[in-house]
Design an enzyme around this catalytic site. Structure first.
Site, short mmCIF file in Angstrom:
data_model
loop_
_atom_site.label_atom_id
_atom_site.label_comp_id
_atom_site.label_asym_id
_atom_site.label_seq_id
_atom_site.Cartn_x
_atom_site.Cartn_y
_atom_site.Cartn_z
N TYR A 26 0.84 -1.20 0.00
CA TYR A 26 0.00 0.00 0.00
C TYR A 26 0.88 1.26 0.00
O TYR A 26 0.66 2.18 -0.79
CB TYR A 26 -0.93 -0.03 1.22
CG TYR A 26 -1.75 1.23 1.38
CD1 TYR A 26 -2.80 1.52 0.51
CD2 TYR A 26 -1.45 2.14 2.39
CE1 TYR A 26 -3.54 2.68 0.65
CE2 TYR A 26 -2.19 3.30 2.54
CZ TYR A 26 -3.24 3.57 1.67
OH TYR A 26 -3.96 4.72 1.82
N GLU A 48 -11.52 5.98 5.10
CA GLU A 48 -10.88 6.79 6.14
C GLU A 48 -11.83 6.97 7.32
O GLU A 48 -11.41 6.93 8.48
CB GLU A 48 -10.44 8.15 5.59
CG GLU A 48 -9.30 8.10 4.60
CD GLU A 48 -7.97 7.62 5.17
OE1 GLU A 48 -7.81 7.53 6.41
OE2 GLU A 48 -7.06 7.34 4.37
N TRP A 56 -5.14 1.16 10.16
CA TRP A 56 -5.32 1.13 8.71
C TRP A 56 -5.12 -0.29 8.18
O TRP A 56 -5.77 -0.69 7.21
CB TRP A 56 -4.38 2.12 8.01
CG TRP A 56 -4.61 2.12 6.53
CD1 TRP A 56 -3.77 1.67 5.57
CD2 TRP A 56 -5.80 2.56 5.85
NE1 TRP A 56 -4.35 1.80 4.33
CE2 TRP A 56 -5.59 2.35 4.47
CE3 TRP A 56 -7.01 3.11 6.27
CZ2 TRP A 56 -6.56 2.67 3.52
CZ3 TRP A 56 -7.96 3.43 5.31
CH2 TRP A 56 -7.72 3.21 3.96
#
Length: 193
Positions: A26, A48, A56
């Protein structure tokens, strides 16, 4: 405080992406790179918001399930969701089952559709990019990294004014980092610049 970390492949990266795996992929291929299209922006805005209070890495692992559950983050389709869809989503173990966040995604899809009807295609992207900092942060280590900025506060207010929810200043700062509104990588990271 931690500066860039050199991995076994010899490349310096932001510390959270030092080891091989999903987070490194990522970091190297998505984080801080521009995205295009309302569905991509809606997906990032939604993820988000779902990440708020979680890692995350958790959201990234669940991203394929989120995409399936939310019709590939097609704003029109999600804007049409009703209570049946909320019940379906709350029963989906593949996503984060937080009712407030599920409702926020639906509310935000409706707000995005309304924004697009009023201001045209790519209006969410334009709105976010209008809040780019005049000088991008250039942190050398994690101690210098920000989690909010005057620009993310202003973006949060602008979105709330247009009916968006779960768009606080920290979440909007993370959105601007993730979508390449400014370069979020530490100075010395191979992805910086």
């Amino acid at each position: 405080m931690t500066g860039p970390v050199v991995g076994e492949d010899g490349l310096a990266r932001c510390p959270w992406a030092a080891g091989p795996g999903e987070m490194r992929d990522y970091h190297d291929h998505e984080w801080g790179r521009p995205i295009v299209g309302d569905a991509a922006w809606f997906e990032r805005l939604s993820l988000e918001a779902f990440q708020s209070g979680l890692s995350w890495a958790t959201i990234l692992r669940k991203r394929p399930a989120f995409r399936a559950a939310f019709d590939a983050f097609d704003p029109e389709r999600v804007a049409g969701y009703d209570e049946t869809d909320v019940v379906r989503l709350m029963g989906d173990a593949g996503i984060v089952r937080n009712r407030a966040k599920v409702l926020a995604a639906i509310t935000n899809a409706r707000a995005l559709v309304a924004l697009r009807e009023a201001q045209g295609a790519d209006s969410l992207e334009r709105l976010v990019r209008e809040h780019a900092p005049p000088v991008a942060p250039a942190p050398h280590d994690t101690e210098q990294q920000q989690t909010t900025s005057p620009e993310s506060v202003a973006l949060s207010k602008a979105l709330k004014k247009r009916g968006f929810t779960f768009v606080g200043p920290t979440t909007m700062f993370a959105l601007m980092e993730a979508t390449g509104v400014f370069d979020p990588h530490l100075v010395g990271c191979h992805r910086r610049g």
